[in-house]
Motif scaffolding. Sequence first.
Motif, short mmCIF file in Angstrom:
data_model
loop_
_atom_site.label_atom_id
_atom_site.label_comp_id
_atom_site.label_asym_id
_atom_site.label_seq_id
_atom_site.Cartn_x
_atom_site.Cartn_y
_atom_site.Cartn_z
N LEU A 160 19.23 44.00 20.72
CA LEU A 160 19.87 45.10 21.45
C LEU A 160 19.75 44.86 22.95
N LYS A 161 20.87 44.97 23.65
CA LYS A 161 20.82 44.73 25.10
C LYS A 161 21.89 45.54 25.81
N GLU A 162 21.51 46.11 26.96
CA GLU A 162 22.48 46.79 27.82
C GLU A 162 23.08 45.77 28.78
N ILE A 163 24.43 45.76 28.86
CA ILE A 163 25.14 44.81 29.71
C ILE A 163 25.83 45.59 30.83
N PRO A 164 25.60 45.24 32.09
CA PRO A 164 26.27 45.95 33.19
C PRO A 164 27.75 45.59 33.27
N TYR A 165 28.57 46.57 33.68
CA TYR A 165 29.99 46.31 33.83
C TYR A 165 30.29 45.45 35.05
N ALA A 222 41.49 34.03 36.88
CA ALA A 222 40.16 34.27 37.46
C ALA A 222 40.11 35.62 38.15
N GLU A 223 41.22 36.00 38.81
CA GLU A 223 41.28 37.31 39.47
C GLU A 223 41.23 38.43 38.45
N VAL A 224 41.95 38.27 37.35
CA VAL A 224 41.94 39.29 36.29
C VAL A 224 40.55 39.38 35.67
N ALA A 225 39.95 38.23 35.36
CA ALA A 225 38.60 38.24 34.76
C ALA A 225 37.60 38.90 35.70
N SER A 226 37.72 38.64 37.01
CA SER A 226 36.83 39.28 37.98
C SER A 226 36.99 40.79 37.96
N GLY A 229 34.57 46.24 35.75
CA GLY A 229 34.76 47.46 34.98
C GLY A 229 36.11 48.11 35.19
N TRP A 230 37.06 47.40 35.80
CA TRP A 230 38.38 47.96 36.09
C TRP A 230 39.26 47.94 34.85
N GLU A 231 40.13 48.94 34.72
CA GLU A 231 41.16 48.95 33.69
C GLU A 231 42.33 48.09 34.15
N ASN A 232 43.25 47.78 33.21
CA ASN A 232 44.39 46.91 33.53
C ASN A 232 45.22 47.46 34.68
N VAL A 282 49.12 41.44 33.78
CA VAL A 282 47.67 41.47 33.60
C VAL A 282 47.30 41.33 32.12
N LYS A 283 48.02 42.06 31.25
CA LYS A 283 47.76 41.98 29.81
C LYS A 283 47.97 40.56 29.28
N LYS A 284 49.05 39.93 29.73
CA LYS A 284 49.34 38.56 29.29
C LYS A 284 48.25 37.60 29.75
#
Length: 368
Positions: free
Chosen positions: A288-293, A310-314, A319-322, A336-338
């Motif tokens: 069990l582990k807590e992962i920061p956004y 890389a920009e989308v992954a960043s 923690g940003w939505e699409n 972004v979705k693609k």
Amino acid sequence: MSTRPQMNSREEALILELFDVLLGSEDLSEAFQRARQPLSRLLPSDAMALCVSTLNPSAPYDWLLVNAPSSFFAQYAEVAGDDFVRQSVMRGPNRVMRDSEMLPRQALKRSKLYQYCRKTGMPAEYAMAVMLDVNQDWHGGLTLYRDGRRPFSDRERALLQWLTPRLAKTVRDRRFLSEQTSRGHLLDALFEHQGAECVVLIPPTRVILRTPGAMALLKDWFAPSEFGPMDLPQVLVEQLSMLSRQDALETSHWDVWERERPGLDRFLNVVFVPLPSESGPRQWALVLKEIPYSMPLPPAWRSLLTKGEAEVASGVLQGWENQTIAEHRRSATGTVKKQLNSIFDKLGVHSRAALMYRAALMLRTTRS
């Protein structure tokens, strides 16, 4: 998951033998050394190699299983950049490929790797290989080689494809256990796993051990009404019950479970790890582990992703939505979705939470 191919009684017996030896050792190298004989009888080859490495393309390989001339590895680094087998399977994780799918025959024979193989006595007229993506910050590669006039058949390809998720799961679980047990006893090492809590149990109703903070962490994430047998959340008990009924080497997205909660800057990640068992009922560890956004993009990913990806992954790691990512980049949400789907494919993950978990593992490894 690929469809199970039709097997005769001999192949069924070899599969059982293979699974037995893979599950019988905590050490990854030992597990695959013991698996070499049944695997070579199931998929005959003149040479075989299994290695693991981090996701960084320039990282060296750790060769775990080698049934090939030692001269081949003496100067392999000089031709690694021209290794068309490695380059081909890296583009399609967990997809088995034969040499005919990597290069046309004439181009293959003109390649530096082929010439190097002939020079060093490596029987590499034909090859069949797969990159074993293990949904962590490293991966494995398995390659079978043949000489003469015996190309790998469609049936052999289908058989290795069916085995691939099971082999990948073995690499993942044994690598995890091997790294942790280097500091001592397996269970002690699990309990000391950095930033994580652990519960060890025998399904369906017997808890063996818990780390001191495990119960407190669970109570932070689950309401009292969600707890069931063994003072564990019912959803985790049901998940474990399902996993324990599966093929012991079956792989599934269900062996990693996540919970998110609106308003928090982190999520809960639960990894279900089957522990080696020589006899008796199998024990499982719930890590069990807590992962920061919010976290930076791992440097190694920049060589795997395009600038836009890389920009989308960043953005995801913040923690940003699409929609927020699209507005920040001044692009369409559909773009972004693609790109996000392309990121998932390249990194071998299936969700935003899994992407964050992998990033956290890589960043922890870099810091250590």
